[in-house]
Design a protein around this motif. Sequence first.
Motif, mmCIF file in Angstrom:
data_model
loop_
_atom_site.group_PDB
_atom_site.id
_atom_site.type_symbol
_atom_site.label_atom_id
_atom_site.label_comp_id
_atom_site.label_asym_id
_atom_site.label_seq_id
_atom_site.Cartn_x
_atom_site.Cartn_y
_atom_site.Cartn_z
ATOM 1 N N LYS A 39 22.479 -20.214 77.295
ATOM 2 C CA LYS A 39 23.154 -19.624 78.835
ATOM 3 C C LYS A 39 23.943 -18.715 78.646
ATOM 4 C CE LYS A 39 24.079 -21.412 83.487
ATOM 5 N NZ LYS A 39 25.179 -20.456 83.603
ATOM 6 N N SER A 40 25.251 -18.948 77.925
ATOM 7 C CA SER A 40 26.513 -18.110 78.059
ATOM 8 C C SER A 40 26.123 -16.732 77.200
ATOM 9 C CB SER A 40 27.738 -18.786 77.734
ATOM 10 O OG SER A 40 27.494 -19.207 76.362
ATOM 11 N N ARG A 41 25.441 -16.981 76.118
ATOM 12 C CA ARG A 41 25.555 -16.020 75.170
ATOM 13 C C ARG A 41 24.169 -14.967 75.539
ATOM 14 N NH1 ARG A 41 25.381 -16.358 68.554
ATOM 15 N NH2 ARG A 41 25.105 -14.340 68.175
ATOM 16 N N HIS A 42 23.158 -15.443 76.147
ATOM 17 C CA HIS A 42 22.051 -14.580 76.425
ATOM 18 C C HIS A 42 21.770 -14.534 77.945
ATOM 19 C CE1 HIS A 42 21.095 -14.249 72.083
ATOM 20 N NE2 HIS A 42 21.141 -15.730 71.912
ATOM 21 N N ILE A 43 21.491 -15.787 78.715
ATOM 22 C CA ILE A 43 21.048 -15.594 80.144
ATOM 23 C C ILE A 43 22.167 -14.896 81.032
ATOM 24 C CG2 ILE A 43 20.116 -16.677 82.055
ATOM 25 C CD1 ILE A 43 18.725 -18.709 80.072
ATOM 26 N N ASP A 44 23.339 -15.585 80.572
ATOM 27 C CA ASP A 44 24.508 -14.966 81.511
ATOM 28 C C ASP A 44 24.705 -13.647 81.284
ATOM 29 O OD1 ASP A 44 24.749 -17.182 82.693
ATOM 30 O OD2 ASP A 44 26.650 -17.852 82.043
ATOM 31 N N ASP A 45 24.759 -13.314 80.017
ATOM 32 C CA ASP A 45 24.876 -11.634 79.641
ATOM 33 C C ASP A 45 23.888 -10.798 80.046
ATOM 34 O OD1 ASP A 45 26.033 -9.641 77.700
ATOM 35 O OD2 ASP A 45 24.392 -10.055 76.335
ATOM 36 N N CYS A 46 22.577 -11.418 80.209
ATOM 37 C CA CYS A 46 21.765 -10.441 81.053
ATOM 38 C C CYS A 46 21.921 -10.367 82.412
ATOM 39 C CB CYS A 46 20.133 -11.072 80.631
ATOM 40 S SG CYS A 46 19.712 -10.899 78.829
ATOM 41 N N LEU A 47 22.331 -11.609 83.073
ATOM 42 C CA LEU A 47 22.486 -11.453 84.421
ATOM 43 C C LEU A 47 23.788 -10.506 84.793
ATOM 44 C CD1 LEU A 47 22.460 -15.425 85.350
ATOM 45 C CD2 LEU A 47 20.968 -13.816 85.914
ATOM 46 N N GLN A 48 24.433 -10.255 83.911
ATOM 47 C CA GLN A 48 25.473 -9.055 84.325
ATOM 48 C C GLN A 48 24.900 -7.913 85.063
ATOM 49 O OE1 GLN A 48 29.020 -8.797 81.391
ATOM 50 N NE2 GLN A 48 27.300 -9.150 80.355
ATOM 51 N N ILE A 49 23.869 -7.478 84.650
ATOM 52 C CA ILE A 49 23.037 -6.068 84.922
ATOM 53 C C ILE A 49 22.744 -6.138 86.739
ATOM 54 C CG2 ILE A 49 21.037 -4.760 85.173
ATOM 55 C CD1 ILE A 49 20.784 -5.418 82.082
ATOM 56 N N LEU A 69 14.646 -11.024 77.303
ATOM 57 C CA LEU A 69 15.977 -10.546 77.734
ATOM 58 C C LEU A 69 16.493 -9.313 77.543
ATOM 59 C CD1 LEU A 69 17.184 -13.683 75.262
ATOM 60 C CD2 LEU A 69 17.638 -13.506 77.834
ATOM 61 N N PRO A 70 16.481 -8.423 78.605
ATOM 62 C CA PRO A 70 16.786 -8.951 80.208
ATOM 63 C C PRO A 70 15.638 -9.208 80.952
ATOM 64 C CG PRO A 70 17.545 -6.922 80.075
ATOM 65 C CD PRO A 70 16.892 -7.105 78.662
ATOM 66 N N GLY A 71 14.329 -8.774 80.678
ATOM 67 C CA GLY A 71 13.349 -8.371 81.433
ATOM 68 C C GLY A 71 12.956 -9.508 82.059
ATOM 69 N N ILE A 72 12.610 -10.719 81.783
ATOM 70 C CA ILE A 72 12.335 -11.850 82.693
ATOM 71 C C ILE A 72 13.433 -12.416 83.511
ATOM 72 C CG2 ILE A 72 11.734 -14.483 82.445
ATOM 73 C CD1 ILE A 72 9.735 -13.741 80.345
ATOM 74 N N VAL A 73 14.603 -12.294 83.002
ATOM 75 C CA VAL A 73 15.901 -12.885 83.480
ATOM 76 C C VAL A 73 15.689 -11.870 84.872
ATOM 77 C CG1 VAL A 73 18.318 -12.802 83.601
ATOM 78 C CG2 VAL A 73 17.038 -13.643 81.810
ATOM 79 N N ILE A 179 30.104 -0.161 81.615
ATOM 80 C CA ILE A 179 30.732 -1.275 82.348
ATOM 81 C C ILE A 179 30.919 -2.377 81.215
ATOM 82 C CG2 ILE A 179 30.211 -2.980 84.018
ATOM 83 C CD1 ILE A 179 28.131 -1.192 84.963
ATOM 84 N N ALA A 180 32.247 -2.589 81.230
ATOM 85 C CA ALA A 180 32.807 -3.639 80.228
ATOM 86 C C ALA A 180 32.121 -5.083 80.251
ATOM 87 C CB ALA A 180 34.373 -4.011 80.179
ATOM 88 N N SER A 181 31.468 -5.483 79.249
ATOM 89 C CA SER A 181 31.041 -6.666 79.255
ATOM 90 C C SER A 181 31.827 -8.044 79.697
ATOM 91 C CB SER A 181 30.252 -7.076 77.849
ATOM 92 O OG SER A 181 29.521 -8.320 77.823
ATOM 93 N N ARG A 182 31.322 -8.662 80.397
ATOM 94 C CA ARG A 182 32.175 -9.910 80.818
ATOM 95 C C ARG A 182 31.776 -11.238 79.775
ATOM 96 N NH1 ARG A 182 30.611 -10.846 86.957
ATOM 97 N NH2 ARG A 182 30.836 -8.613 87.724
ATOM 98 N N THR A 183 30.856 -11.131 78.750
ATOM 99 C CA THR A 183 30.439 -12.093 77.886
ATOM 100 C C THR A 183 30.993 -11.623 76.400
ATOM 101 O OG1 THR A 183 28.409 -11.331 77.636
ATOM 102 C CG2 THR A 183 28.592 -12.691 79.323
ATOM 103 N N GLN A 184 31.275 -10.538 76.123
ATOM 104 C CA GLN A 184 31.582 -10.352 74.774
ATOM 105 C C GLN A 184 32.492 -9.324 74.654
ATOM 106 O OE1 GLN A 184 28.090 -8.814 72.474
ATOM 107 N NE2 GLN A 184 29.394 -8.255 70.701
ATOM 108 N N THR A 185 33.853 -9.477 73.996
ATOM 109 C CA THR A 185 34.954 -8.659 73.981
ATOM 110 C C THR A 185 34.424 -7.184 73.108
ATOM 111 O OG1 THR A 185 36.416 -10.329 73.972
ATOM 112 C CG2 THR A 185 37.225 -8.379 73.257
#
Length: 198
Positions: A39-49, A69-73, A179-185
């Motif tokens: 969830k945090s590494r993949h799905i939440d990452d894609c939700l940023q878009i 990822l990210p197409g289906i999300v 846009i700075a990622s919120r899930t990966q520095t």
Amino acid sequence: MIGDVSRETQGLLDAYQEILIRWNTKINLVSPSSIPQLKSRHIDDCLQISAYAKPDKGIWADLGSGGGLPGIVLSIIFASRPIRFILLESDQRKATFLRSAIRDLGLSNAEVRNSRIEAVEPLNAAYLSARALAPLPRLMPYLDRHLARNGQAWLMKGEKWQAEVDEARQHWKFRIEPIASRTQTGAAILKISEVSDA
């Protein structure tokens, strides 16, 4: 992370996560070691878009969709908008997974094309996305081929994104908004538009 989603949308995201975990034992869609943080590494990452892109109509092309990822999300998040998602995936097994997931989730706004990106007719896409597909210099010809003149590309890139941008600028002109990622520095989402040969 991106604000509240409806209960129905969250239910679809949860169902997608379960489908992905189930299929990942047969096909390597994401690294098995990342499953506990799916969830945090993949799905939440894609939700940023979806916190930044505001699609209103047209085609959204997802390049090298893999595990969705990210197409289906994004097709889940933007299900209420008149957007048609085209998921391009050359690996037949991954394309089979994508079709199965789309069917199981009831996503009428998404379709899969089992083909190489360069072999598909130009899609004239209003929006385009890619995650962990290729360095930016290799992605630029795909953007040039498939992105509409006024289209927007949303590319998810790792810590070396600036070096990729610098290299791509040697051969291409484009407008970029990182846009700075919120899930990966150090990682970033690159909004790219106005693509042309340098």
